[in-house]
Design a protein around this motif. Sequence first.
Motif, PDB file in Angstrom:
ATOM      1  N   UNK A   1      -4.346 -10.260 -11.524  1.00  0.00           N
ATOM      2  CA  UNK A   1      -3.574 -10.852 -12.614  1.00  0.00           C
ATOM      3  C   UNK A   1      -2.075 -10.737 -12.329  1.00  0.00           C
ATOM      4  N   UNK A   2      -1.665  -9.583 -11.810  1.00  0.00           N
ATOM      5  CA  UNK A   2      -0.241  -9.333 -11.526  1.00  0.00           C
ATOM      6  C   UNK A   2       0.216  -9.965 -10.214  1.00  0.00           C
ATOM      7  N   UNK A   3      -0.747 -10.491  -9.431  1.00  0.00           N
ATOM      8  CA  UNK A   3      -0.454 -11.084  -8.122  1.00  0.00           C
ATOM      9  C   UNK A   3       0.228 -10.076  -7.194  1.00  0.00           C
ATOM     10  N   UNK A   4      -0.357  -8.873  -7.200  1.00  0.00           N
ATOM     11  CA  UNK A   4       0.128  -7.784  -6.354  1.00  0.00           C
ATOM     12  C   UNK A   4      -0.991  -7.397  -5.386  1.00  0.00           C
ATOM     13  N   UNK A   5      -0.671  -7.255  -4.109  1.00  0.00           N
ATOM     14  CA  UNK A   5      -1.641  -6.798  -3.122  1.00  0.00           C
ATOM     15  C   UNK A   5      -1.383  -5.320  -2.849  1.00  0.00           C
ATOM     16  N   UNK A   6      -2.225  -4.441  -3.402  1.00  0.00           N
ATOM     17  CA  UNK A   6      -1.958  -3.007  -3.272  1.00  0.00           C
ATOM     18  C   UNK A   6      -2.194  -2.510  -1.845  1.00  0.00           C
ATOM     19  N   UNK A   7      -1.528  -1.414  -1.492  1.00  0.00           N
ATOM     20  CA  UNK A   7      -1.695  -0.785  -0.178  1.00  0.00           C
ATOM     21  C   UNK A   7      -2.086   0.677  -0.393  1.00  0.00           C
ATOM     22  N   UNK A   8      -3.321   0.928  -0.841  1.00  0.00           N
ATOM     23  CA  UNK A   8      -3.729   2.303  -1.139  1.00  0.00           C
ATOM     24  C   UNK A   8      -3.870   3.155   0.118  1.00  0.00           C
ATOM     25  N   UNK A   9      -3.522   4.411  -0.010  1.00  0.00           N
ATOM     26  CA  UNK A   9      -3.695   5.371   1.085  1.00  0.00           C
ATOM     27  C   UNK A   9      -5.059   6.044   1.014  1.00  0.00           C
ATOM     28  N   UNK A  10      -5.680   6.007  -0.160  1.00  0.00           N
ATOM     29  CA  UNK A  10      -7.001   6.603  -0.318  1.00  0.00           C
ATOM     30  C   UNK A  10      -7.764   5.892  -1.425  1.00  0.00           C
ATOM     31  N   UNK A  11      -9.070   5.753  -1.216  1.00  0.00           N
ATOM     32  CA  UNK A  11      -9.963   5.165  -2.207  1.00  0.00           C
ATOM     33  C   UNK A  11     -10.994   6.215  -2.591  1.00  0.00           C
ATOM     34  N   UNK A  12     -11.044   6.561  -3.864  1.00  0.00           N
ATOM     35  CA  UNK A  12     -11.912   7.651  -4.331  1.00  0.00           C
ATOM     36  C   UNK A  12     -13.149   7.115  -5.044  1.00  0.00           C
ATOM     37  N   UNK A  13     -14.172   7.963  -5.129  1.00  0.00           N
ATOM     38  CA  UNK A  13     -15.459   7.541  -5.684  1.00  0.00           C
ATOM     39  C   UNK A  13     -15.576   7.706  -7.196  1.00  0.00           C
ATOM     40  N   UNK A  14     -14.592   8.322  -7.821  1.00  0.00           N
ATOM     41  CA  UNK A  14     -14.560   8.361  -9.283  1.00  0.00           C
ATOM     42  C   UNK A  14     -13.136   8.628  -9.748  1.00  0.00           C
ATOM     43  N   UNK A  15     -12.894   8.368 -11.024  1.00  0.00           N
ATOM     44  CA  UNK A  15     -11.536   8.410 -11.557  1.00  0.00           C
ATOM     45  C   UNK A  15     -10.954   9.819 -11.573  1.00  0.00           C
ATOM     46  N   UNK A  16     -11.797  10.834 -11.717  1.00  0.00           N
ATOM     47  CA  UNK A  16     -11.289  12.206 -11.741  1.00  0.00           C
ATOM     48  C   UNK A  16     -10.775  12.629 -10.362  1.00  0.00           C
ATOM     49  N   UNK A  17     -11.388  12.110  -9.312  1.00  0.00           N
ATOM     50  CA  UNK A  17     -10.903  12.413  -7.969  1.00  0.00           C
ATOM     51  C   UNK A  17      -9.516  11.806  -7.753  1.00  0.00           C
ATOM     52  N   UNK A  18      -9.312  10.604  -8.294  1.00  0.00           N
ATOM     53  CA  UNK A  18      -7.996   9.967  -8.224  1.00  0.00           C
ATOM     54  C   UNK A  18      -6.975  10.799  -8.995  1.00  0.00           C
ATOM     55  N   UNK A  19      -7.337  11.200 -10.195  1.00  0.00           N
ATOM     56  CA  UNK A  19      -6.433  11.980 -11.033  1.00  0.00           C
ATOM     57  C   UNK A  19      -6.047  13.301 -10.373  1.00  0.00           C
ATOM     58  N   UNK A  20      -6.989  13.914  -9.688  1.00  0.00           N
ATOM     59  CA  UNK A  20      -6.713  15.173  -8.994  1.00  0.00           C
ATOM     60  C   UNK A  20      -5.658  14.984  -7.914  1.00  0.00           C
TER      61      UNK A  20
END
Length: 259
Positions: A163-182
């Motif tokens: 929607x924002x027309x942004x191509x993200x460049x993530x350094x890590x992809x996690x398997x659940x939201x709590x892992x991201x939050x950590x």
Amino acid sequence: MSRIAVAVAAAVALAGCGSGQTSTTPASGSGTPKVTGDITVFAAASLTETFTQLGKDFEAANPGAKVKFNFAGSSALAQQLNQGAPADVFASAAPANMKQVTDTKTITDTPTTFVKNKLAIVVPKGNPGKISGLPDFAFADKKIALCAEQVPCGAAAKKVFEVAKVKPAPDTLEQDVKAVLTKVSLGEVDGALVYKTDVKAAGDKVEGIDFAEADQAVNDYPIAPVAKAPNAAAAKAFVEFVLSAKGKAVLSAAGFVSP
């Protein structure tokens, strides 16, 4: 003889009323019958804090009941259920993952949407990476964490970036939201996308930033008892407890929105 017959009939009726009293006594605060035994609940990681509290409340209302949780990404939980993992209740962070188990008849009841949730940008306290909005997620010099696309928070993130027309460049992809939050709370990344409820649950360890595109990817959370629940009565009672006024109050206080 007729008087004796009437007396016997009355005694049988009274005995019948007394025998069912325990199984139909409402649990305090829930309006549902009291149940006992173990109840295993598979729930999305973003429900960790609220369902842990609801589990304690349910146990208090149902002496003899013990609620056990398996918190993880909804896609992983759906896969475990379809592979035969024993559980009584499944609460998903997205209808797509619930559909995975209804399609296989692992769940046969119609799931009920009990809350909604949406994303927010989350940064470490003080925002050292100077993240201000979604466009920053495309910069290579920013350390970014996102959920993997197969889990609900990752699917929602993909949608808001489109929607924002942004191509993200993530350094890590996690398997659940709590892992991201950590990753964020430990300062390992400059920014991430998690649910608003996760930002609130983290308290002063992180800071949240709202963005307009989040309204385009609101997640519905469905819940249902598992078809072959080892404790079917408790499964039904727990779902009803989550849907009760007390359950809604706990979820609302955590930042979830009523459907």
